[in-house]
Design a protein around this motif. Structure first.
Motif, short mmCIF file in Angstrom:
data_model
loop_
_atom_site.label_atom_id
_atom_site.label_comp_id
_atom_site.label_asym_id
_atom_site.label_seq_id
_atom_site.Cartn_x
_atom_site.Cartn_y
_atom_site.Cartn_z
N LYS A 1 8.62 3.94 -11.77
CA LYS A 1 9.19 2.64 -11.19
C LYS A 1 8.26 2.01 -9.93
O LYS A 1 7.98 2.92 -8.64
CB LYS A 1 10.20 2.69 -10.71
CG LYS A 1 11.39 2.22 -12.03
CD LYS A 1 12.31 2.01 -11.26
CE LYS A 1 13.35 2.06 -12.82
NZ LYS A 1 14.61 1.98 -12.52
N VAL A 2 6.61 2.15 -10.45
CA VAL A 2 5.73 1.59 -9.30
C VAL A 2 5.35 0.18 -10.01
O VAL A 2 5.73 -0.47 -11.10
CB VAL A 2 4.48 2.26 -9.47
CG1 VAL A 2 4.05 3.69 -8.99
CG2 VAL A 2 3.29 2.19 -11.15
N GLU A 3 4.75 -0.27 -8.97
CA GLU A 3 4.31 -1.72 -9.14
C GLU A 3 2.68 -1.84 -9.97
O GLU A 3 1.99 -1.14 -9.49
CB GLU A 3 4.11 -3.00 -7.69
CG GLU A 3 3.86 -3.89 -8.31
CD GLU A 3 3.40 -4.88 -6.64
OE1 GLU A 3 2.89 -6.58 -6.54
OE2 GLU A 3 3.59 -4.19 -5.61
N ARG A 4 2.79 -2.41 -11.15
CA ARG A 4 1.13 -2.08 -12.14
C ARG A 4 1.31 -3.78 -12.38
O ARG A 4 2.15 -4.09 -12.97
CB ARG A 4 1.45 -1.69 -12.09
CG ARG A 4 2.69 -0.67 -13.77
CD ARG A 4 1.95 0.04 -14.80
NE ARG A 4 3.11 0.11 -16.27
CZ ARG A 4 2.69 -0.30 -17.47
NH1 ARG A 4 1.49 -1.71 -17.28
NH2 ARG A 4 3.31 -0.28 -17.85
N GLY A 5 -0.30 -3.44 -13.53
CA GLY A 5 -0.35 -4.74 -13.96
C GLY A 5 -0.56 -3.71 -15.84
O GLY A 5 -0.32 -2.84 -15.64
N SER B 1 -8.98 3.27 -4.24
CA SER B 1 -7.62 3.98 -3.48
C SER B 1 -7.22 3.75 -1.97
O SER B 1 -8.44 4.14 -1.37
CB SER B 1 -8.16 5.53 -4.10
OG SER B 1 -6.58 6.14 -3.85
N THR B 2 -6.32 3.64 -2.03
CA THR B 2 -5.85 4.00 -0.41
C THR B 2 -5.04 4.84 0.36
O THR B 2 -3.82 4.87 0.53
CB THR B 2 -6.04 2.10 -0.21
OG1 THR B 2 -4.27 2.25 -0.96
CG2 THR B 2 -6.61 0.72 -0.36
N ASP C 1 1.15 -0.91 0.14
CA ASP C 1 0.29 0.09 0.12
C ASP C 1 1.46 1.38 0.30
O ASP C 1 2.09 1.06 0.18
CB ASP C 1 -1.05 0.08 0.98
CG ASP C 1 -2.18 -0.54 0.78
OD1 ASP C 1 -2.89 -0.48 0.01
OD2 ASP C 1 -2.95 -1.72 1.79
N PRO C 2 -0.23 2.13 -0.57
CA PRO C 2 -1.44 2.45 -0.95
C PRO C 2 -0.88 2.11 -2.01
O PRO C 2 0.00 1.55 -2.68
CB PRO C 2 -1.08 4.16 -0.90
CG PRO C 2 -0.24 4.65 -0.55
CD PRO C 2 0.94 4.02 -0.49
N ALA C 3 -2.17 1.78 -2.48
CA ALA C 3 -3.01 1.23 -3.89
C ALA C 3 -3.67 1.70 -4.60
O ALA C 3 -4.57 2.41 -3.95
CB ALA C 3 -3.15 -0.76 -3.70
N GLY D 1 2.74 1.80 -4.51
CA GLY D 1 3.72 2.22 -5.01
C GLY D 1 3.78 3.46 -3.46
O GLY D 1 2.03 3.89 -3.02
N PRO D 2 4.65 4.67 -3.05
CA PRO D 2 4.99 5.19 -2.08
C PRO D 2 4.08 6.57 -2.97
O PRO D 2 3.77 6.29 -4.36
CB PRO D 2 6.21 5.76 -2.56
CG PRO D 2 6.86 4.26 -2.61
CD PRO D 2 6.12 3.47 -3.35
N ASP D 3 2.81 7.58 -2.19
CA ASP D 3 2.36 8.85 -2.53
C ASP D 3 2.92 9.25 -3.53
O ASP D 3 2.17 9.47 -4.74
CB ASP D 3 1.49 8.90 -1.56
CG ASP D 3 0.89 8.59 -0.86
OD1 ASP D 3 0.25 7.22 -1.16
OD2 ASP D 3 0.42 9.04 0.37
N ASP D 4 4.36 9.87 -3.14
CA ASP D 4 4.60 10.95 -4.41
C ASP D 4 4.89 9.48 -5.06
O ASP D 4 4.99 10.46 -6.74
CB ASP D 4 6.16 11.57 -4.30
CG ASP D 4 7.25 10.06 -3.84
OD1 ASP D 4 6.48 9.15 -3.19
OD2 ASP D 4 7.71 10.51 -3.82
N LEU D 5 5.45 8.84 -5.91
CA LEU D 5 5.25 7.61 -7.41
C LEU D 5 3.78 7.71 -7.91
O LEU D 5 4.56 7.96 -8.84
CB LEU D 5 6.04 6.18 -6.99
CG LEU D 5 7.81 7.08 -6.09
CD1 LEU D 5 8.18 6.01 -6.28
CD2 LEU D 5 8.26 7.44 -7.66
#
Length: 333
Positions: free
Chosen positions: A82-86, A64-65, A23-25, A97-101
């Motif tokens: 670079k965030v984790e995504r599908g 959204s979290t 999270d966040p996601a 990923g982090p809020d800023d990313l």
């Protein structure tokens, strides 16, 4: 439903995308996606660098979290963050990923414009980044002679933006079919020619916007550029790529966005690169698409529309694809 790229090739899943563990996601409901040439390169195993499969998209935040995004926010994706995504070739896509990313990866867009236009935000941001790279080397473009090699989506957007900046633009391509498709789209009003039809040693800037920077294309760029001019590498390169007689590492120049002073057949010139995007590029691209007075009619490049099962068939037979952009609907047609 989603199309993913796996070790055995592209695969259609009828299950929901897995939620990231961190999270966040944010869960994005995909309105529309588009097939990029880099997606095809990934399928073929000829693209270097981290995967960006299914990155041209427009969608709406469904869950959204993070306080960075409220549900209902309409977004496009910057795949270079670079965030984790599908995959965006889906009915829904998770990003975490982090809020800023997340804030940089998911760029908000207005609800009014059609998805068929906004889905082009990422390629236009790349074209804006290319123009910024040119301006760093030559200053303003007004009155400059600019030749774009490659009449695909990227080349046409780069040419259109250069024309808007006041440059005298020509577009050249190797095949007549792609040139005919470019004229039919009527996205810009500039000369469109085949390789070899334009006089050499005259362009202030030559942009190599073909899928790959091949020796044949680079030879044409070097023929066209004026002494002291700039060759800008936008198309794909591989580690260690060089060109006989041109003393620079083409891949390093492109990926690091540096400039190399070179000599070609007794003439001095500069070789520079364009790679990736910035938040400013996305802001400019969204402005191009939503400008009330003169929007960039990117949707003119749409050649065909498919659903996710139809996309899977195209990915398995990429040689059958013609010119123009393929857009992908998440729901079956």
């Amino acid at each position: 439903m989603r199309v993913t790229l796996e070790e055995g090739g592209p695969r259609l899943h009828r299950s929901p995308p897995p939620r990231p563990r961190e999270d966040p996601a944010v869960l994005v409901g995909i309105e529309l996606a588009a097939l990029c040439r880099s997606d095809l390169k990934e399928v073929a195993g000829t693209r270097h660098g981290p995967s960006q499969f299914g990155h041209e998209l427009v969608g709406v935040v469904r869950e959204s979290t993070t306080s960075a995004f409220a549900e209902g926010t309409r977004v496009v994706l910057d795949p270079n963050v670079k965030v984790e995504r599908g995959t965006g070739f889906a009915d829904h896509m998770w990003a975490a990923g982090p809020d800023d990313l997340l804030r940089h990866a998911l760029q908000p867009v207005p609800h009014g414009p059609a998805a068929r236009r906004l889905v082009f935000a990422e390629p236009i941001a790349c074209a804006q980044h290319c123009l910024s790279a040119i301006k760093r080397q030559v200053g303003g473009l007004r009155g400059a002679q600019v030749v774009v090699l490659g009449a695909g989506t990227a080349g046409l957007f780069i040419a259109a933006l250069a024309e808007r900046a006041g440059a005298q633009v020509s577009v050249c391509n190797r095949s007549r079919a792609r040139m005919d498709a470019a004229r039919k789209a009527d996205l810009l009003d500039v000369p469109t020619l085949l390789f070899g039809e334009l006089a050499g040693d005259r362009a202030d800037v030559v942009v190599v916007a073909t899928s790959f920077v091949t020796p044949t294309v680079l030879d044409e760029a070097l023929r066209l550029v004026a002494p002291g001019g700039l060759v800008l590498l936008y198309g794909g390169t591989a580690p260690g790529d060089r060109h006989p007689g041109l003393e620079c590492d083409l891949d390093q120049v492109r990926r690091t966005e540096t400039v190399a002073a070179c000599t070609w057949q007794g003439h001095s010139l500069h070789v520079a690169g364009s790679y990736g995007t910035t938040a400013e590029d996305f802001a400019a691209a969204i402005g191009d698409l939503t400008d009330a007075a003169s929007p960039l009619r990117a949707e003119a490049l749409v050649a065909a529309e498919v659903d996710l099962p139809g996309l899977l068939g195209l990915l398995r037979t990429p040689d059958a694809l013609g010119p123009g952009k393929i857009v992908v609907h998440p729901e079956p047609s």
